[in-house]
Design a protein around this motif. Sequence first.
Motif, PDB file in Angstrom:
ATOM      1  N   GLN A  40       0.831  -1.211   0.000  1.00  0.00           N
ATOM      2  CA  GLN A  40       0.000   0.000   0.000  1.00  0.00           C
ATOM      3  C   GLN A  40       0.864   1.260   0.000  1.00  0.00           C
ATOM      4  O   GLN A  40       0.550   2.241  -0.683  1.00  0.00           O
ATOM      5  CB  GLN A  40      -0.942   0.007   1.212  1.00  0.00           C
ATOM      6  N   ARG A  41       1.945   1.213   0.749  1.00  0.00           N
ATOM      7  CA  ARG A  41       2.863   2.349   0.798  1.00  0.00           C
ATOM      8  C   ARG A  41       3.450   2.616  -0.589  1.00  0.00           C
ATOM      9  O   ARG A  41       3.531   3.759  -1.024  1.00  0.00           O
ATOM     10  CB  ARG A  41       3.962   2.041   1.817  1.00  0.00           C
ATOM     11  N   VAL A  42       3.860   1.552  -1.280  1.00  0.00           N
ATOM     12  CA  VAL A  42       4.389   1.692  -2.640  1.00  0.00           C
ATOM     13  C   VAL A  42       3.329   2.292  -3.557  1.00  0.00           C
ATOM     14  O   VAL A  42       3.619   3.181  -4.350  1.00  0.00           O
ATOM     15  CB  VAL A  42       4.880   0.332  -3.186  1.00  0.00           C
ATOM     16  N   SER A  43       2.096   1.842  -3.429  1.00  0.00           N
ATOM     17  CA  SER A  43       1.031   2.314  -4.326  1.00  0.00           C
ATOM     18  C   SER A  43       0.807   3.824  -4.220  1.00  0.00           C
ATOM     19  O   SER A  43       0.313   4.449  -5.156  1.00  0.00           O
ATOM     20  CB  SER A  43      -0.281   1.568  -4.062  1.00  0.00           C
ATOM     21  N   LYS A  44       1.199   4.409  -3.089  1.00  0.00           N
ATOM     22  CA  LYS A  44       0.987   5.842  -2.855  1.00  0.00           C
ATOM     23  C   LYS A  44       2.201   6.702  -3.200  1.00  0.00           C
ATOM     24  O   LYS A  44       2.166   7.916  -3.041  1.00  0.00           O
ATOM     25  CB  LYS A  44       0.573   6.059  -1.401  1.00  0.00           C
ATOM     26  N   SER A  47       5.065   9.986  -7.052  1.00  0.00           N
ATOM     27  CA  SER A  47       6.108  10.757  -7.736  1.00  0.00           C
ATOM     28  C   SER A  47       7.316   9.891  -8.108  1.00  0.00           C
ATOM     29  O   SER A  47       8.260  10.382  -8.697  1.00  0.00           O
ATOM     30  CB  SER A  47       6.557  11.926  -6.863  1.00  0.00           C
ATOM     31  N   MET A  48       7.266   8.605  -7.774  1.00  0.00           N
ATOM     32  CA  MET A  48       8.389   7.713  -8.062  1.00  0.00           C
ATOM     33  C   MET A  48       8.121   6.857  -9.288  1.00  0.00           C
ATOM     34  O   MET A  48       6.980   6.578  -9.630  1.00  0.00           O
ATOM     35  CB  MET A  48       8.672   6.835  -6.852  1.00  0.00           C
ATOM     36  N   ILE A  49       9.203   6.421  -9.913  1.00  0.00           N
ATOM     37  CA  ILE A  49       9.127   5.539 -11.071  1.00  0.00           C
ATOM     38  C   ILE A  49       9.769   4.214 -10.671  1.00  0.00           C
ATOM     39  O   ILE A  49      10.850   4.180 -10.083  1.00  0.00           O
ATOM     40  CB  ILE A  49       9.893   6.137 -12.285  1.00  0.00           C
ATOM     41  N   PHE A  50       9.122   3.132 -11.004  1.00  0.00           N
ATOM     42  CA  PHE A  50       9.642   1.797 -10.732  1.00  0.00           C
ATOM     43  C   PHE A  50      10.073   1.192 -12.059  1.00  0.00           C
ATOM     44  O   PHE A  50       9.322   1.224 -13.038  1.00  0.00           O
ATOM     45  CB  PHE A  50       8.572   0.955 -10.033  1.00  0.00           C
ATOM     46  N   LEU A  51      11.297   0.671 -12.091  1.00  0.00           N
ATOM     47  CA  LEU A  51      11.866   0.116 -13.313  1.00  0.00           C
ATOM     48  C   LEU A  51      11.904  -1.403 -13.220  1.00  0.00           C
ATOM     49  O   LEU A  51      12.513  -1.955 -12.301  1.00  0.00           O
ATOM     50  CB  LEU A  51      13.275   0.664 -13.537  1.00  0.00           C
ATOM     51  N   ARG A  52      11.233  -2.032 -14.171  1.00  0.00           N
ATOM     52  CA  ARG A  52      11.184  -3.486 -14.205  1.00  0.00           C
ATOM     53  C   ARG A  52      11.539  -3.932 -15.616  1.00  0.00           C
ATOM     54  O   ARG A  52      10.853  -3.582 -16.573  1.00  0.00           O
ATOM     55  CB  ARG A  52       9.776  -3.947 -13.810  1.00  0.00           C
ATOM     56  N   ASP A  61       0.942   0.696 -10.636  1.00  0.00           N
ATOM     57  CA  ASP A  61       1.230  -0.516 -11.408  1.00  0.00           C
ATOM     58  C   ASP A  61       2.282  -1.385 -10.729  1.00  0.00           C
ATOM     59  O   ASP A  61       2.187  -2.610 -10.731  1.00  0.00           O
ATOM     60  CB  ASP A  61       1.678  -0.160 -12.825  1.00  0.00           C
ATOM     61  N   ALA A  62       3.281  -0.746 -10.121  1.00  0.00           N
ATOM     62  CA  ALA A  62       4.309  -1.494  -9.390  1.00  0.00           C
ATOM     63  C   ALA A  62       3.674  -2.254  -8.223  1.00  0.00           C
ATOM     64  O   ALA A  62       3.975  -3.430  -7.994  1.00  0.00           O
ATOM     65  CB  ALA A  62       5.393  -0.551  -8.887  1.00  0.00           C
ATOM     66  N   ALA A  63       2.782  -1.595  -7.504  1.00  0.00           N
ATOM     67  CA  ALA A  63       2.110  -2.231  -6.356  1.00  0.00           C
ATOM     68  C   ALA A  63       1.231  -3.392  -6.824  1.00  0.00           C
ATOM     69  O   ALA A  63       1.206  -4.443  -6.173  1.00  0.00           O
ATOM     70  CB  ALA A  63       1.284  -1.206  -5.595  1.00  0.00           C
ATOM     71  N   LYS A  64       0.542  -3.225  -7.936  1.00  0.00           N
ATOM     72  CA  LYS A  64      -0.294  -4.321  -8.475  1.00  0.00           C
ATOM     73  C   LYS A  64       0.566  -5.527  -8.829  1.00  0.00           C
ATOM     74  O   LYS A  64       0.188  -6.668  -8.576  1.00  0.00           O
ATOM     75  CB  LYS A  64      -1.071  -3.852  -9.706  1.00  0.00           C
ATOM     76  N   HIS A  65       1.726  -5.264  -9.431  1.00  0.00           N
ATOM     77  CA  HIS A  65       2.638  -6.344  -9.799  1.00  0.00           C
ATOM     78  C   HIS A  65       3.147  -7.069  -8.555  1.00  0.00           C
ATOM     79  O   HIS A  65       3.183  -8.300  -8.508  1.00  0.00           O
ATOM     80  CB  HIS A  65       3.805  -5.772 -10.617  1.00  0.00           C
ATOM     81  N   MET A  66       3.533  -6.300  -7.530  1.00  0.00           N
ATOM     82  CA  MET A  66       3.995  -6.898  -6.273  1.00  0.00           C
ATOM     83  C   MET A  66       2.898  -7.740  -5.639  1.00  0.00           C
ATOM     84  O   MET A  66       3.153  -8.843  -5.141  1.00  0.00           O
ATOM     85  CB  MET A  66       4.436  -5.807  -5.291  1.00  0.00           C
TER      86      MET A  66
END
Length: 132
Positions: A40-44, A47-52, A61-66
Amino acid sequence: MASFTHLRSALLALVLGATALLAHATPSDTEDKLIDTLIQRVSKMSSMIFLRNGTEYNAADAAKHMQAKYDYFRKELVTAEDFIERCASRSEMTGQAYKVKLTNGTVRDANEFLNGELRALRQAVEPKKTGS
């Protein structure tokens, strides 16, 4: 000779029993809540970008993947650290490490970043435990 056979049988039973327990390991309620809170913390972190695998994803999208990976691997995990290692640090397909691009442009390994977030969550919970 008979005692060696019994000892060997007992050791084999112990190893098989331990393997069976690990095969059905799941996080405790406390660890499950920590993992959920971390996701949940990641989902909020809008302003950050997650690289996969070289592709950029927003926080939601990163939180959904996790969450999807957690749902899939839950029975193989015991701790929130296990979750980070197995579900939030690298691609199962390519083995490539996930990255996080911070608001200042700095890129960090997701494992390092998420373990830092987890430490902060654990520290926030500790005073509540000692105060009760």
